[in-house]
Design a protein around this motif. Structure first.
Motif, PDB file in Angstrom:
ATOM      1  N   GLU A  66       0.856  -1.237  -0.115  1.00  0.00           N
ATOM      2  CA  GLU A  66       0.043   0.262   0.044  1.00  0.00           C
ATOM      3  C   GLU A  66       0.989   1.293  -0.131  1.00  0.00           C
ATOM      4  O   GLU A  66       2.017   1.252   0.420  1.00  0.00           O
ATOM      5  CB  GLU A  66      -0.932   0.064   1.234  1.00  0.00           C
ATOM      6  CG  GLU A  66      -0.243   0.083   2.565  1.00  0.00           C
ATOM      7  CD  GLU A  66      -1.445   0.855   3.599  1.00  0.00           C
ATOM      8  OE1 GLU A  66      -2.033   1.657   3.308  1.00  0.00           O
ATOM      9  OE2 GLU A  66      -0.937   0.683   4.847  1.00  0.00           O
ATOM     10  N   TYR A  89      -3.294   3.398  -2.956  1.00  0.00           N
ATOM     11  CA  TYR A  89      -3.572   1.882  -3.481  1.00  0.00           C
ATOM     12  C   TYR A  89      -3.225   1.123  -2.612  1.00  0.00           C
ATOM     13  O   TYR A  89      -2.672   1.104  -1.470  1.00  0.00           O
ATOM     14  CB  TYR A  89      -2.789   1.742  -4.581  1.00  0.00           C
ATOM     15  CG  TYR A  89      -1.335   1.339  -4.328  1.00  0.00           C
ATOM     16  CD1 TYR A  89      -0.636   0.117  -4.143  1.00  0.00           C
ATOM     17  CD2 TYR A  89      -0.349   2.590  -4.457  1.00  0.00           C
ATOM     18  CE1 TYR A  89       0.614  -0.028  -3.595  1.00  0.00           C
ATOM     19  CE2 TYR A  89       0.813   2.313  -4.247  1.00  0.00           C
ATOM     20  CZ  TYR A  89       1.581   1.098  -3.810  1.00  0.00           C
ATOM     21  OH  TYR A  89       2.607   1.139  -3.311  1.00  0.00           O
ATOM     22  N   ARG A 107      -5.640  -1.043  -9.397  1.00  0.00           N
ATOM     23  CA  ARG A 107      -5.501  -0.848  -7.838  1.00  0.00           C
ATOM     24  C   ARG A 107      -5.395   0.372  -7.372  1.00  0.00           C
ATOM     25  O   ARG A 107      -5.547   0.790  -6.187  1.00  0.00           O
ATOM     26  CB  ARG A 107      -4.307  -1.802  -7.408  1.00  0.00           C
ATOM     27  CG  ARG A 107      -3.990  -3.169  -7.897  1.00  0.00           C
ATOM     28  CD  ARG A 107      -5.412  -3.849  -7.438  1.00  0.00           C
ATOM     29  NE  ARG A 107      -5.804  -3.739  -6.056  1.00  0.00           N
ATOM     30  CZ  ARG A 107      -7.046  -4.218  -5.572  1.00  0.00           C
ATOM     31  NH1 ARG A 107      -7.584  -4.599  -6.145  1.00  0.00           N
ATOM     32  NH2 ARG A 107      -7.059  -4.327  -4.283  1.00  0.00           N
ATOM     33  N   ALA A 108      -5.503   1.537  -8.400  1.00  0.00           N
ATOM     34  CA  ALA A 108      -5.460   2.935  -8.039  1.00  0.00           C
ATOM     35  C   ALA A 108      -6.581   3.229  -7.628  1.00  0.00           C
ATOM     36  O   ALA A 108      -7.729   3.119  -8.184  1.00  0.00           O
ATOM     37  CB  ALA A 108      -4.629   3.725  -9.164  1.00  0.00           C
ATOM     38  N   ARG A 275     -13.450  -4.592  -8.699  1.00  0.00           N
ATOM     39  CA  ARG A 275     -13.371  -3.064  -8.765  1.00  0.00           C
ATOM     40  C   ARG A 275     -14.164  -2.177  -8.333  1.00  0.00           C
ATOM     41  O   ARG A 275     -13.916  -1.475  -7.415  1.00  0.00           O
ATOM     42  CB  ARG A 275     -13.208  -2.746 -10.250  1.00  0.00           C
ATOM     43  CG  ARG A 275     -12.765  -1.025 -10.409  1.00  0.00           C
ATOM     44  CD  ARG A 275     -11.324  -0.667  -9.952  1.00  0.00           C
ATOM     45  NE  ARG A 275     -11.268   0.762 -10.053  1.00  0.00           N
ATOM     46  CZ  ARG A 275     -10.314   1.282  -9.715  1.00  0.00           C
ATOM     47  NH1 ARG A 275      -9.371   0.516  -9.159  1.00  0.00           N
ATOM     48  NH2 ARG A 275     -10.182   2.739  -9.614  1.00  0.00           N
ATOM     49  N   TYR A 278     -14.197  -2.576  -4.272  1.00  0.00           N
ATOM     50  CA  TYR A 278     -13.054  -1.944  -3.995  1.00  0.00           C
ATOM     51  C   TYR A 278     -13.172  -0.356  -3.913  1.00  0.00           C
ATOM     52  O   TYR A 278     -13.084   0.402  -2.912  1.00  0.00           O
ATOM     53  CB  TYR A 278     -11.995  -2.198  -4.823  1.00  0.00           C
ATOM     54  CG  TYR A 278     -10.469  -1.498  -4.808  1.00  0.00           C
ATOM     55  CD1 TYR A 278     -10.185  -1.713  -3.511  1.00  0.00           C
ATOM     56  CD2 TYR A 278      -9.715  -1.300  -5.921  1.00  0.00           C
ATOM     57  CE1 TYR A 278      -8.628  -1.269  -3.408  1.00  0.00           C
ATOM     58  CE2 TYR A 278      -8.479  -0.760  -5.536  1.00  0.00           C
ATOM     59  CZ  TYR A 278      -7.847  -0.753  -4.359  1.00  0.00           C
ATOM     60  OH  TYR A 278      -6.527  -0.240  -4.122  1.00  0.00           O
TER      61      TYR A 278
END
Length: 327
Positions: A66, A89, A107-108, A275, A278
């Motif tokens: 992270e 992230y 992941r950003a 996603r 997330y």
């Protein structure tokens, strides 16, 4: 154009000495990747599991999952991000212990302007962990009673704050009087100093023998068996770490004998793989930070070059709150 980055790598599993700090050439971001310059890097117990080989990675490997950074380049096909934009992230290939890195754009997470980079680095992995623990593994509601081990740690501190907001009664275990004060300051209703008293007996006393609705246990071997005994019938044990060692094999018939209990062993990877989930979890966390529901009450910082010492202090339980490396 390739750039230079200072980064940690390791080629064997073991103590902190296996971490090697060196200057490397970083390639341009591949299709679907972004390149970032780190502003702050979160340190988590999963990094120690990776380094020890408890959760083994293919070697050689980078370390760290992270961070918060500024986008410096975009790979082919990346949309929704711009050079100069701040992002946070969690997840993706380990490699956060570096001044610069390439990262899958998937992941950003775009950061709201109001959020401080250091605070987000202290909170994002642990905060997203708390989100899935208390909102999805076991959806805590007002009136529930919760036992949270390591209540003064990085995850525990955030959890106590968020659980207070939800209206739960939180019982926390800690190892010292100093950590007991931290847990109370973060909203823990009852604090058990497990080095001086048996937490199972105290939980029974606090709940009038009824037990708690859910136990969140990141300690593992030392606490798992007695954590089961703290649950009410049909209660849930969420085992999400093993700082004292792996949990021994479980005879599932014990779950029936102890009250038709539930046990789960979740991973943040599975709770943030989608996603949409997330992004939703991140919005909930960032909103909670902006609203003051959760905060990084204690942040211990180390220069990136002192990552070995950060690991040693975390393993020895000399830290409270969150640990952040600064490039």
């Amino acid at each position: 154009m390739a750039i230079e980055t200072e980064a940690f790598q390791f080629s064997e599993f073991g103590a902190s000495e296996v971490l090697a700090f060196s200057t490397e050439t970083l390639a341009d971001p591949a299709p679907g990747e972004i390149q970032i310059r780190h502003l702050a890097i979160g340190v988590n117990y999963i990094d120690i599991y990776h380094r020890r080989g408890t959760a083994p990675l293919p070697l050689p490997s980078g370390l760290g999952v992270e961070g918060v950074g500024v986008v410096t380049a975009l790979g082919e096909g990346v949309a929704g991000f711009a050079v100069g934009q701040r992002i946070a992230y969690v997840g993706g290939p380990p490699g956060a212990y570096a001044t610069h890195r390439n990262l899958p754009a998937a992941r950003a997470l775009a950061l709201p302007d109001a959020l401080d980079s250091l605070e987000v680095a202290a909170l994002v992995f642990k905060g997203l962990t708390v989100e899935y623990l208390i909102r999805r593994c076991f959806p805590v509601k007002r009136g529930d009673t919760v036992l949270f081990h390591a209540a003064a740690g990085g995850v525990g501190s955030i959890a106590c704050q968020w659980l207070k907001h939800l209206g739960a009664t939180t019982i926390g275990t800690v190892s010292s009087a100093e950590k007991a004060e931290i847990a109370r300051a973060n909203g823990c209703d009852h604090v058990i100093l497990y080095t001086e008293e048996n937490f199972r007996a105290r939980v029974a006393e606090i709940t009038g023998g009824k037990g708690v609705d859910v136990v969140y246990d990141s300690v593992g071997a030392e606490t798992f068996a007695e954590s089961l005994d703290c649950l009410r019938p049909r209660g849930t044990l969420v085992s999400f770490g093993a700082s004292s060692g792996p949990v021994p094999p479980l005879d599932v018939s014990l779950l029936a004998a102890k009250g038709s209990l539930y046990v789960t062993r979740p991973s943040i990877a599975h709770y943030t793989a989608d996603r949409r989930e997330y992004e939703t979890a991140a919005r909930d966390l960032f909103g909670a930070i902006e609203a003051g529901i959760v905060r990084a009450s204690t942040i211990t910082t180390y220069p990136l070059s002192e990552a070995r010492k950060a690991h040693e202090d975390l393993e020895a339980r000399r830290t409270t709150g969150s640990v952040v490396l600064l490039p």
